[in-house]
Design a protein around this motif. Structure first.
Motif, short mmCIF file in Angstrom:
data_model
loop_
_atom_site.label_atom_id
_atom_site.label_comp_id
_atom_site.label_asym_id
_atom_site.label_seq_id
_atom_site.Cartn_x
_atom_site.Cartn_y
_atom_site.Cartn_z
N GLU A 115 0.82 -1.22 0.00
CA GLU A 115 0.00 0.00 0.00
C GLU A 115 0.85 1.26 0.00
N VAL A 116 2.02 1.19 0.61
CA VAL A 116 2.98 2.29 0.55
C VAL A 116 4.17 1.81 -0.27
N GLY A 117 4.49 2.54 -1.34
CA GLY A 117 5.58 2.14 -2.22
C GLY A 117 6.78 3.07 -2.10
N PHE A 118 7.88 2.65 -2.70
CA PHE A 118 9.12 3.42 -2.69
C PHE A 118 9.30 4.09 -4.05
N GLY A 119 9.18 5.41 -4.09
CA GLY A 119 9.41 6.15 -5.32
C GLY A 119 10.89 6.36 -5.53
N ALA A 120 11.48 5.62 -6.45
CA ALA A 120 12.94 5.59 -6.58
C ALA A 120 13.49 6.76 -7.39
N TRP A 121 12.67 7.77 -7.69
CA TRP A 121 13.19 8.99 -8.28
C TRP A 121 14.09 9.70 -7.28
N VAL A 122 13.98 9.34 -5.99
CA VAL A 122 14.78 9.99 -4.96
C VAL A 122 16.21 9.48 -4.93
N VAL A 123 16.47 8.30 -5.52
CA VAL A 123 17.84 7.79 -5.60
C VAL A 123 18.30 7.84 -7.05
N GLY A 124 19.56 8.16 -7.23
CA GLY A 124 20.09 8.29 -8.58
C GLY A 124 19.98 9.70 -9.13
N THR A 125 19.31 10.58 -8.38
CA THR A 125 19.21 11.99 -8.76
C THR A 125 19.55 12.85 -7.54
N TRP A 180 17.69 15.61 -6.90
CA TRP A 180 16.54 16.51 -6.79
C TRP A 180 15.99 16.59 -5.37
N TRP A 181 16.26 15.59 -4.56
CA TRP A 181 15.76 15.58 -3.17
C TRP A 181 16.91 15.35 -2.21
N GLY A 182 18.03 16.00 -2.47
CA GLY A 182 19.19 15.89 -1.59
C GLY A 182 20.25 14.97 -2.15
N ASP A 183 21.48 15.24 -1.75
CA ASP A 183 22.62 14.44 -2.21
C ASP A 183 22.83 13.26 -1.27
N ARG A 184 23.14 12.11 -1.86
CA ARG A 184 23.51 10.93 -1.08
C ARG A 184 24.40 10.06 -1.97
N SER A 185 25.29 9.34 -1.32
CA SER A 185 26.17 8.44 -2.08
C SER A 185 25.37 7.23 -2.53
N ASP A 186 25.94 6.47 -3.47
CA ASP A 186 25.27 5.26 -3.93
C ASP A 186 25.08 4.28 -2.77
N ASP A 187 26.07 4.18 -1.90
CA ASP A 187 25.96 3.27 -0.76
C ASP A 187 24.83 3.71 0.17
N GLN A 188 24.72 5.01 0.40
CA GLN A 188 23.63 5.51 1.24
C GLN A 188 22.29 5.26 0.58
N GLY A 193 18.22 9.87 -13.21
CA GLY A 193 19.67 9.81 -13.18
C GLY A 193 20.26 9.16 -14.41
N HIS A 194 19.46 9.11 -15.48
CA HIS A 194 19.89 8.47 -16.73
C HIS A 194 20.44 7.06 -16.47
N GLY A 195 19.62 6.27 -15.80
CA GLY A 195 19.97 4.89 -15.53
C GLY A 195 20.52 4.64 -14.14
N ASP A 196 20.97 5.70 -13.44
CA ASP A 196 21.59 5.51 -12.13
C ASP A 196 20.61 4.94 -11.10
N SER A 197 19.36 5.40 -11.13
CA SER A 197 18.38 4.89 -10.16
C SER A 197 18.17 3.39 -10.34
N GLU A 198 18.05 2.95 -11.59
CA GLU A 198 17.86 1.53 -11.85
C GLU A 198 19.06 0.71 -11.35
N GLU A 199 20.27 1.21 -11.57
CA GLU A 199 21.45 0.48 -11.11
C GLU A 199 21.48 0.38 -9.59
N ILE A 200 21.10 1.46 -8.92
CA ILE A 200 21.06 1.45 -7.45
C ILE A 200 20.00 0.46 -6.96
N ILE A 201 18.84 0.47 -7.58
CA ILE A 201 17.80 -0.47 -7.19
C ILE A 201 18.26 -1.91 -7.44
#
Length: 357
Positions: A15-25, A27-35, A58-66
């Motif tokens: 019912e609650v999902g993870f919007g992965a636009w927040v990783v690999g970009t 736009w909502w703060g900087d974080r390392s790939d490990d973070q 992130g031009h593919g970065d979010s998918e790689e992180i996921i």
């Protein structure tokens, strides 16, 4: 965490999902790939099993992180990605929208590239990313159906955005039998066109589900944007006009009663109440807030367990919405994006203007 089925596809989403636009970009703060990986793992541990990414993030970065985050846990995850933007041949200019490609050759190459980055041979949900209604041709629908038939896709969706509107596209997703879900901006303050889609699904008897994004109205309903907040130029929420936030803070005060339910089942935060209101609609399968850290994950994932919105509360909210929450100033909510020169807005009978872009 409770789960719901997307349409009649057999694919279940949390019912609650993870919007992965927040990783690999950024736009909502900087974080390392490990973070970023740790953040996704934390969400999975909290029961958030629906993960919604896209190839253009992130031009593919979010998918790689996921892909890294779900390594060894693929069976726990309902994995969704999106295709349609051609970022391979076009540079990104800020938050500007890239050109789209929806022909068979491009979509095939893009989908295969997504599978490679996600390190999987199938996705549970594949969504067309912000496709205009005239771009989703019979050829495109046939291709999507082929992928569903061969098992590389479990369910199909049509993600609408980035701007609010897209009525013609959402109505088409509900009408076309190929699609199991339509994703749209939908929250207590921005109820159109989500409200229209819910009503259309009910009236038509469609099995289509709604995936609700931006449930917290760009920081208002989770109170992460307050009168004291200074939004940086790179913050994705800074595109909102000042009037949006100024009137929004007044609206939040008008719905404080949601934090203290009128029954004895417990309390809930404003952010949780905003999610619970969306889940009060049976047609809404999953809500994808923008988690930024572990505190967000802990609080918002628990929204599936806090007291539901009562009938009395729902009716009171309906009355407030009809009166614009008793705010008599312009809040910029009278414009919807349209790809068909406003014909969709007029047909829906909405008191909205067509955007000029």
């Amino acid at each position: 965490m409770e789960h719901r089925e997307l349409g009649n596809s057999g694919v279940e989403v949390s019912e609650v999902g993870f919007g992965a636009w927040v990783v690999g970009t950024d736009w909502w703060g900087d974080r390392s790939d490990d973070q970023a990986v740790e953040m996704v793992e934390e969400a999975l541990d909290a029961g958030v099993t629906y993960v919604d990414t896209g190839d253009v993030y992130g031009h593919g970065d979010s998918e790689e992180i996921i892909g890294k985050a779900i390594d060894g846990r693929r069976d726990e995850v309902t994995l969704s990605t999106k295709v349609g933007y051609d970022f391979y041949d076009n540079p990104q200019a800020g938050h500007g929208e890239l050109p789209k490609e929806l022909n068979r050759e491009y979509l095939t190459e893009a989908f295969e590239a997504s599978l490679d980055r996600l390190d999987t041979d199938y996705v549970d949900v594949l969504q067309l990313h912000n496709a205009d209604v005239d771009e989703v041709t019979p050829e495109v629908r046939d291709l999507l159906s082929e992928w569903k038939a061969d098992g590389r896709v479990g369910a199909l969706g049509w993600a609408l955005g980035p701007s609010i509107g897209w009525l013609a596209e959402g109505d088409a997703a509900i009408e076309y039998e190929e699609f199991d879900a339509v994703q749209t901006v939908f929250n207590l303050f921005e109820q159109e066109p989500g409200r229209h889609f819910v009503e259309t699904i009910r009236e038509s008897g469609s099995d289509t589900s709604v995936i609700a994004r931006v449930p917290h109205s760009s920081g208002l309903l989770n109170e992460q944007v307050t009168p004291d907040t200074v939004l940086g130029d790179g913050d994705h929420r800074s595109h909102r006009p000042e009037e949006w936030y100024e009137t929004g803070w007044e609206k939040v005060e008008a719905i404080r009663f949601l934090e203290d339910p009128d029954h004895a089942e417990g309390t809930r935060t404003m952010a949780q109440a905003a999610i619970r209101w969306l889940l009060a609609h049976d047609e809404v399968a999953s809500v994808t807030p923008t988690f930024r850290d572990g505190d967000d994950i802990a609080e918002w994932s628990a929204a599936s367990e806090v007291p539901p919105i009562s009938d009395a509360e729902y009716e009171r909210l309906d009355e407030l919405y009809a009166r614009n929450f008793d705010v008599d100033r312009d809040d910029g909510m009278d414009v919807l994006r349209t790809s068909v020169d406003g014909e969709d807005i007029e047909a829906a009978g909405l008191d909205k203007r067509a955007a000029s872009y």
